[in-house]
Motif scaffolding. Sequence first.
Motif, PDB file in Angstrom:
ATOM      1  N   GLN A 121       0.773  -1.235   0.000  1.00 61.86           N
ATOM      2  CA  GLN A 121       0.000   0.000   0.000  1.00 61.86           C
ATOM      3  C   GLN A 121       0.810   1.293   0.000  1.00 61.86           C
ATOM      4  OE1 GLN A 121      -2.780  -0.176   3.281  1.00 61.86           O
ATOM      5  NE2 GLN A 121      -3.863  -1.953   2.464  1.00 61.86           N
ATOM      6  N   VAL A 122       2.062   1.248   0.460  1.00 58.24           N
ATOM      7  CA  VAL A 122       2.760   2.500   0.707  1.00 58.24           C
ATOM      8  C   VAL A 122       2.968   3.311  -0.569  1.00 58.24           C
ATOM      9  CG1 VAL A 122       5.107   1.537   0.490  1.00 58.24           C
ATOM     10  CG2 VAL A 122       4.700   3.545   1.946  1.00 58.24           C
ATOM     11  N   MET A 123       3.159   2.678  -1.719  1.00 60.45           N
ATOM     12  CA  MET A 123       3.414   3.426  -2.941  1.00 60.45           C
ATOM     13  C   MET A 123       2.208   4.237  -3.389  1.00 60.45           C
ATOM     14  SD  MET A 123       6.556   2.826  -3.254  1.00 60.45           S
ATOM     15  CE  MET A 123       6.820   3.783  -4.755  1.00 60.45           C
ATOM     16  N   ASP A 124       1.024   3.880  -2.898  1.00 62.64           N
ATOM     17  CA  ASP A 124      -0.186   4.639  -3.230  1.00 62.64           C
ATOM     18  C   ASP A 124      -0.544   5.653  -2.157  1.00 62.64           C
ATOM     19  OD1 ASP A 124      -0.605   3.244  -5.627  1.00 62.64           O
ATOM     20  OD2 ASP A 124      -1.608   1.605  -4.586  1.00 62.64           O
ATOM     21  N   SER A 125       0.299   5.804  -1.158  1.00 63.69           N
ATOM     22  CA  SER A 125       0.002   6.728  -0.061  1.00 63.69           C
ATOM     23  C   SER A 125       0.230   8.170  -0.494  1.00 63.69           C
ATOM     24  CB  SER A 125       0.863   6.405   1.157  1.00 63.69           C
ATOM     25  OG  SER A 125       2.236   6.576   0.867  1.00 63.69           O
ATOM     26  N   LYS A 126      -0.289   9.086   0.293  1.00 67.61           N
ATOM     27  CA  LYS A 126      -0.218  10.513  -0.026  1.00 67.61           C
ATOM     28  C   LYS A 126       0.799  11.210   0.876  1.00 67.61           C
ATOM     29  CE  LYS A 126      -5.209  10.388  -0.931  1.00 67.61           C
ATOM     30  NZ  LYS A 126      -6.533  10.868  -0.468  1.00 67.61           N
ATOM     31  N   GLY A 127       1.391  12.273   0.348  1.00 69.26           N
ATOM     32  CA  GLY A 127       2.196  13.158   1.183  1.00 69.26           C
ATOM     33  C   GLY A 127       3.663  12.799   1.304  1.00 69.26           C
ATOM     34  N   GLY A 128       4.136  11.849   0.528  1.00 71.04           N
ATOM     35  CA  GLY A 128       5.545  11.492   0.606  1.00 71.04           C
ATOM     36  C   GLY A 128       6.190  11.485  -0.759  1.00 71.04           C
ATOM     37  N   THR A 129       7.506  11.546  -0.774  1.00 72.48           N
ATOM     38  CA  THR A 129       8.223  11.488  -2.039  1.00 72.48           C
ATOM     39  C   THR A 129       8.367  10.034  -2.480  1.00 72.48           C
ATOM     40  OG1 THR A 129      10.408  11.289  -1.019  1.00 72.48           O
ATOM     41  CG2 THR A 129       9.538  13.529  -1.351  1.00 72.48           C
ATOM     42  N   GLU A 130       8.734   9.854  -3.738  1.00 68.49           N
ATOM     43  CA  GLU A 130       8.951   8.506  -4.257  1.00 68.49           C
ATOM     44  C   GLU A 130      10.076   7.808  -3.497  1.00 68.49           C
ATOM     45  OE1 GLU A 130       7.302   5.967  -7.392  1.00 68.49           O
ATOM     46  OE2 GLU A 130       6.744   7.879  -6.471  1.00 68.49           O
ATOM     47  N   ALA A 131      11.120   8.564  -3.164  1.00 67.25           N
ATOM     48  CA  ALA A 131      12.254   7.988  -2.436  1.00 67.25           C
ATOM     49  C   ALA A 131      11.829   7.543  -1.038  1.00 67.25           C
ATOM     50  CB  ALA A 131      13.395   8.993  -2.351  1.00 67.25           C
ATOM     51  N   GLU A 132      11.012   8.349  -0.377  1.00 63.39           N
ATOM     52  CA  GLU A 132      10.538   7.975   0.963  1.00 63.39           C
ATOM     53  C   GLU A 132       9.705   6.701   0.908  1.00 63.39           C
ATOM     54  OE1 GLU A 132      10.141  12.362   3.111  1.00 63.39           O
ATOM     55  OE2 GLU A 132       8.497  11.594   1.890  1.00 63.39           O
ATOM     56  N   LYS A 133       8.838   6.606  -0.069  1.00 61.79           N
ATOM     57  CA  LYS A 133       7.984   5.424  -0.189  1.00 61.79           C
ATOM     58  C   LYS A 133       8.809   4.179  -0.503  1.00 61.79           C
ATOM     59  CE  LYS A 133       4.087   8.219  -1.837  1.00 61.79           C
ATOM     60  NZ  LYS A 133       3.187   8.528  -2.981  1.00 61.79           N
ATOM     61  N   ASN A 134       9.769   4.329  -1.414  1.00 61.20           N
ATOM     62  CA  ASN A 134      10.635   3.194  -1.742  1.00 61.20           C
ATOM     63  C   ASN A 134      11.441   2.752  -0.527  1.00 61.20           C
ATOM     64  OD1 ASN A 134      10.164   2.489  -4.500  1.00 61.20           O
ATOM     65  ND2 ASN A 134      11.162   4.394  -5.133  1.00 61.20           N
ATOM     66  N   GLY A 135      11.881   3.722   0.286  1.00 65.33           N
ATOM     67  CA  GLY A 135      12.627   3.398   1.485  1.00 65.33           C
ATOM     68  C   GLY A 135      11.792   2.633   2.490  1.00 65.33           C
ATOM     69  N   LEU A 136      10.542   3.044   2.672  1.00 66.45           N
ATOM     70  CA  LEU A 136       9.652   2.356   3.604  1.00 66.45           C
ATOM     71  C   LEU A 136       9.338   0.942   3.114  1.00 66.45           C
ATOM     72  CD1 LEU A 136       7.241   5.323   4.416  1.00 66.45           C
ATOM     73  CD2 LEU A 136       8.875   4.259   5.990  1.00 66.45           C
ATOM     74  N   MET A 137       9.134   0.811   1.809  1.00 66.23           N
ATOM     75  CA  MET A 137       8.889  -0.525   1.266  1.00 66.23           C
ATOM     76  C   MET A 137      10.110  -1.419   1.482  1.00 66.23           C
ATOM     77  SD  MET A 137       8.014  -1.788  -2.614  1.00 66.23           S
ATOM     78  CE  MET A 137       6.389  -1.051  -2.704  1.00 66.23           C
ATOM     79  N   ALA A 138      11.297  -0.853   1.287  1.00 66.83           N
ATOM     80  CA  ALA A 138      12.520  -1.631   1.479  1.00 66.83           C
ATOM     81  C   ALA A 138      12.661  -2.058   2.943  1.00 66.83           C
ATOM     82  CB  ALA A 138      13.729  -0.814   1.034  1.00 66.83           C
ATOM     83  N   GLU A 139      12.367  -1.165   3.877  1.00 66.14           N
ATOM     84  CA  GLU A 139      12.429  -1.521   5.290  1.00 66.14           C
ATOM     85  C   GLU A 139      11.484  -2.684   5.597  1.00 66.14           C
ATOM     86  OE1 GLU A 139      12.077   1.526   8.235  1.00 66.14           O
ATOM     87  OE2 GLU A 139      13.210   2.990   7.057  1.00 66.14           O
TER      88      GLU A 139
END
Length: 463
Positions: A121-139
């Motif tokens: 779900q994180v890549m479809d979330s609002k309010g973050g950059t692409e890098a932030e979302k990719n980082g959270l997915m990686a974590e």
Amino acid sequence: MQRIQYIIFILAVMATGAVSCKKYLDIVPKGKIIPELTPDYRLLLDQINKAGKSSGFVRSFSNDLLMSDDLQVTAFSANFYGPADQNTLRFAEHIYQDFESDPDWEALYNQIYVSNLVILQVMDSKGGTEAEKNGLMAEARVHRAFAYLTLVNLYAKQYSSATANDPGVPLRKGLDFEEKLNRASIQEVYDFILNDLNLALGKLTASPALNLNYRPVEAATNALLARTYLYMNNIPEALKYSYASLKLYDVLVDYNTLPPSNTFPGTLAITDGLLNKEVLLYKSATSASSLFYADSNLIKLYDQGNDLRMKSMYASDALFGLNFGFLSTEWSGRTPAKGPSTAEMFLTRAEAWARSGETAKAMDDLNTLRLYRYKSGSSYQLSAGTPSEALALVKEERRRELAFRGHRWFDIRRYNVFDNSNITVTHILSNNTYTLPPLSPRTVLPIGRKYIDLNPEITQNPR
């Protein structure tokens, strides 16, 4: 703060449903907030508790210790073990009653469920950059890989070419509570772990930060790859990724600088996991047990006059007027760090060097670690004339350094399979002796009957 509490509430409900039943939650609870902003997913992965520390992804597993030969049960410590702990110590047919939960199984599958939530779900979330979302997915992928690596080594046979197609553990990849939980093969689980870790590489911060080392970083991801390949006996890859991890971060703590312990007079205090500079990814235990004695054969491996691990990892119970032996200070009022560390990587690389015939390089890594563990000015260096001698020294050092930190049981299993080490574990409990021969079916933990009752497609391990 209110939003944090709501999100953590959703986390708890979803995670409990993920392991307890198939039909637990199919509507959004009214009045509660579900993750929709990118920072919400940060909160899900951090799960900050009232003390300001991460708890949800830190608590991991404990039963490995009760299966190993690192501990002994004394007439005093026996009082600190509940029925399930005693069943584990006895290598019993079942550990938990049919209505009881297995804390290790639930903690790890809870983490998997929340990781799945973030990944999907994180890549479809609002309010973050692409890098932030990719980082959270990686974590989330790293957390999920750690959970599956632990599960498959607790509840399935040791990985080998002969067992790769045997039952592993259920692979939960989604959020559907109607999902069938058939056990994937051991090979499929390892493939899934490696895929997650490789997808996470290149998307994370390079090295850990104090008080934030519960967040996966690049050095920890490489370290988990090294650990995974070591468990598979893929020595070239274990060498490659332990080297990559240490290249990113190789800090060791000089035990000569440790302060006196406030808990045990005359001992040294190892820094708490969140503040320990060696910890690459902080994971602790699930056990409520608080008193563990080191086995006498383990204690004999230490140079008690010069090896500062004796004063930092153990305390003589003579402090309390007892005479049973040495307590593990990591399990007496503190929580042990069971995630990857720089010390583990030096040992993994040393083992890989030894198994590759590089005796001098193996000893260099071993002596680098020992320099930080011995009294200044004392003799700490080891030498070996052959790769087999080096490997034997690495194994001893690994046991000394990583005692009570989530490694010994898994090492016993792989040594017995890959090296024919023929290690039998013996526990004495209430004057009764219990032995676990190498390659016994009971080297694999039973799956809690509660989970099989709820999900009959999960097959039980033979006992």
